[in-house]
Design an enzyme around this catalytic site. Structure first.
Site, PDB file in Angstrom:
ATOM      1  N   GLU A  56       0.816  -1.209   0.000  1.00  0.00           N
ATOM      2  CA  GLU A  56       0.000   0.000   0.000  1.00  0.00           C
ATOM      3  C   GLU A  56       0.851   1.262   0.000  1.00  0.00           C
ATOM      4  OE1 GLU A  56       0.801   1.671   2.905  1.00  0.00           O
ATOM      5  OE2 GLU A  56       1.928  -0.130   3.411  1.00  0.00           O
ATOM      6  N   GLU A  87       4.713  -0.234   0.948  1.00  0.00           N
ATOM      7  CA  GLU A  87       4.821  -0.456  -0.507  1.00  0.00           C
ATOM      8  C   GLU A  87       4.846  -1.936  -0.884  1.00  0.00           C
ATOM      9  OE1 GLU A  87       8.215   1.493  -2.183  1.00  0.00           O
ATOM     10  OE2 GLU A  87       7.759   3.444  -1.297  1.00  0.00           O
TER      11      GLU A  87
END
Length: 338
Positions: free
Chosen positions: A162, A305
């Site tokens: 994310e 990420e």
């Protein structure tokens, strides 16, 4: 595609979870017992191979088509100063992902992962969940389906990650509402806020929990009220992956928090998931314990990420290489066992 058209669709999917192939798991375990090594000598690599076999339905599992899915969203709760960075950084980092300049670009390439970046209405942050639900009853299913849409049955493995300024505050609220405990038990520095910033985050989470205290304790309502679009998308991806038998590698605290409301309703939801690593965010170890997941790595990472999960894929590939490539005692003409 609208896999989860209504909250009821999502609840039914969460109730009726697919199980791994027990017969294939048994065959994979039998193969492990025949390989030229002392039983158990490869430790968790053996467990990973058997786990992957059960979910892929193949005695010799493989990772030929694997995908990293990074979901990005913005949060109205950033109005309370819960991050050291402004919400505009989310948009800038998404541009960096598309340009190939982020850590997850390099790490996905190194791990042999296809990278997809899904930005979710970055110009429209979720509502401030201390005074309103983060998402409407229409917005939350849209986010769930955005996650479901990246999962296809031909995948051998899915990595989820994310990007979203303010989402460690949402993650703490999700964990606290799902598993209990004080807000302070779940908040951490996130992007690097100082002690006063952590205290401010804890206050924000506590106010959110109080505001939504009377809301139904369903997975959907917890995600809708104190989550974020990118976190709900991860939830949708995890549930859809379970429907299709695709094993999932979770990243850090925020991607794990997407599973928390699901596990509070049905703890078995985490059974097709691997915890890629334990991040430096304080709540992550507690979250993994509640999910019943033991991380593969602990490297002090806290980037998000999907970065830690991507690194862990190398371990998974090593496990499958040993499982598939080693000779059995019979093939090597080695007498007896070691």
């Amino acid at each position: 595609m609208s896999v989860f058209g209504t909250p009821e669709d999502f609840a039914r999917a969460l109730e009726n979870l697919r199980a791994p192939d027990a017969a294939v798991r048994a065959k994979a375990a039998e193969r492990q017992a025949q390989l030229t090594k002392p039983p158990g000598s490869l430790g968790r690599l053996e467990d990973i191979a058997i786990f992957m076999a059960g979910w892929q339905g193949r005695e010799r599992p493989r990772v030929e088509r694997a995908r990293t899915a990074i979901f990005a969203g913005n949060h109205g709760v950033t109005a309370h100063g819960v991050s050291t960075f402004p919400a505009s950084v989310t948009v800038q980092m998404v541009a960096n992902f598309h340009a190939g300049g982020a850590a997850i670009n390099a790490l996905s390439e190194a791990a042999g992962l296809e990278l997809r970046v899904i930005a979710l209405e970055l110009d429209t942050p979720t509502a401030d969940f201390t005074v309103a639900p983060a998402m409407s009853e229409a917005e939350c299913p849209a986010a769930l389906n955005a996650g479901a849409d990246v999962v296809t049955g031909d995948l051998d493995l899915l990595v989820v990650g994310e990007m979203g300024i303010g989402n460690s505050t949402a993650a703490a609220a999700l964990c606290a509402r799902s598993f209990g405990g004080a807000a302070a038990d779940w908040v951490g520095p996130g992007t690097g806020v100082d002690a006063s910033g952590v205290a401010r985050k804890a206050d924000v989470v506590a106010r959110a929990l109080a505001f939504h205290a009377d809301a139904p304790a369903t997975a959907f309502e917890t995600l809708r009220r104190v989550g974020g679009r990118e976190i709900a998308a991860i939830s949708g991806a995890v549930v859809r992956a379970r429907q299709l038998g695709v094993p999932v590698v979770l990243d850090g605290f925020i991607s794990g928090s997407a599973v928390a409301p699901l596990a509070a309703v049905n703890p078995a939801i985490a059974e097709h998931c691997i915890a890629g690593h334990c991040s430096a965010e304080p709540g992550h170890a507690a979250l993994l314990a509640r999910l019943g997941l033991e991380p593969l790595l602990s490297l002090g990472m806290r980037l998000g990420e999907g970065s830690g999960a991507a690194v862990a894929v190398g371990i998974i590939r090593a496990a499958l290489a040993a499982h598939d490539g080693m000779a059995t005692f019979a093939e090597a003409q080695v007498s007896g066992s070691l």
